[in-house]
Motif scaffolding. Sequence first.
Motif, PDB file in Angstrom:
ATOM      1  N   LEU A 167      -3.987   5.024   2.391  1.00 35.43           N
ATOM      2  CA  LEU A 167      -3.310   4.467   1.214  1.00 35.43           C
ATOM      3  C   LEU A 167      -3.728   5.183  -0.063  1.00 35.43           C
ATOM      4  CD1 LEU A 167      -1.435   2.449  -0.152  1.00 35.43           C
ATOM      5  CD2 LEU A 167      -3.330   0.818  -0.194  1.00 35.43           C
ATOM      6  N   LEU A 178       5.665   5.571  -4.410  1.00 33.99           N
ATOM      7  CA  LEU A 178       5.292   4.212  -4.020  1.00 33.99           C
ATOM      8  C   LEU A 178       5.482   3.255  -5.188  1.00 33.99           C
ATOM      9  CD1 LEU A 178       4.032   2.388  -1.783  1.00 33.99           C
ATOM     10  CD2 LEU A 178       1.813   2.829  -2.866  1.00 33.99           C
ATOM     11  N   TYR A 181       2.999  -2.089  -2.725  1.00 34.59           N
ATOM     12  CA  TYR A 181       2.260  -2.113  -1.467  1.00 34.59           C
ATOM     13  C   TYR A 181       1.751  -3.531  -1.262  1.00 34.59           C
ATOM     14  CZ  TYR A 181      -1.512  -1.154   1.895  1.00 34.59           C
ATOM     15  OH  TYR A 181      -2.338  -1.160   2.993  1.00 34.59           O
TER      16      TYR A 181
END
Length: 388
Positions: A167, A178, A181
Amino acid sequence: MNFNVLSPVSDSVLAHNELLSEQALGRKLKIHSKQNGIPDLDGVKIAIIGVLENRNDVNYIGEELQFDTLRKSLYALFPGNWFTQIADLGDILQGDSVEDTYYALRTTLSVLIEKQIIPIILGGSQDLTYANYRAYDSNAPMVNIVNVDSNFDLGDSSIDMKNNSYLGKIILEEPFNLFNYSTIGYQTYFNSQEEIDLMEKLYFEAYRLGEVNNTISLVEPVMRDAHIVTLDLKCVKASEVGEKQKYSPNGFDGKEICTISRYAGISNKVSSFGIYEYKPLYDDEATAMLIGQIIWYFIEGVNCRVKDDDFKDDINYQKYNVLIENEELIFYKSIKTGRWWIEIPFLPNVNNKLKKHTLLPCMHEDYVEASHGKIPERWYKAYKKNSF
């Protein structure tokens, strides 16, 4: 498209498949075999791909992967009343380097996603999620990842990526695609306080195991907003799996992990689903069967998808406005399904990631809480993230 990186399903699995009932799932799949090659993907909605890569597992000691037992368990199940065509494209073998495997997976997934075929990825170590994420570079400007896991997998991004630190690389490496998350089922004692604080600071979402055990339906709106779902089998409690797979006495039971998988399938946005950290043992049929059932429930969910997020025509929804302090929260409820969304406002003076106001999936309880003066946490985090 060149699918040369894919190795066919083994002859022993195909021989086993021939002995199954005509109604079994395995008899209805389009299968990549040595004899017939890669099947025609016209009309295929879901494609299963194994990835025999685990060298970036922090505990790697040279063990080899195989998915034969898993495939035999999955093939033997009976499908539901499904209309989707499913293919098993075989396995991506280990490349000369881990980066070669990542490249093979990324390019394969990129083509499938572009064709609107949902890949189900069998791993291998969970750092393969990084290659899955990179497959969206040319397909989606902003990506949401949901990780069903006991750990956040942030790790130390200054050292080489492993299955417990992918990550950090996703967050810090360009292009920055991104947006959100979320971790479902994290267990506090497996995560450092620094990692927990960083998740909070980045306005990422984290749901503790106990929270999900108590109200499993809170997973549904989180999945409804996900593009990638990545599932670490270490989140399943030890009593549910075989000897080599045991990790923690606490975790999800078989019923819960299948419910979560079905929520992922139902989501209209989820366009790739990965199951990782499988550690095969020659006589471990319980873990193989559990994974088979996880996949079954995901496919079942895909077959139950309903297009209910078209808010252009007001006959499709009800709109609710709630005033809290200086904020006006706008909720939408689908008349077709009864599912709820909340609007995230567009901030014109901020260099934000959203180019217009967007809708965030939520629960009816969020509307009820807002009506009593409490701002929903999901809305707050999305709003703050959009203000960066």
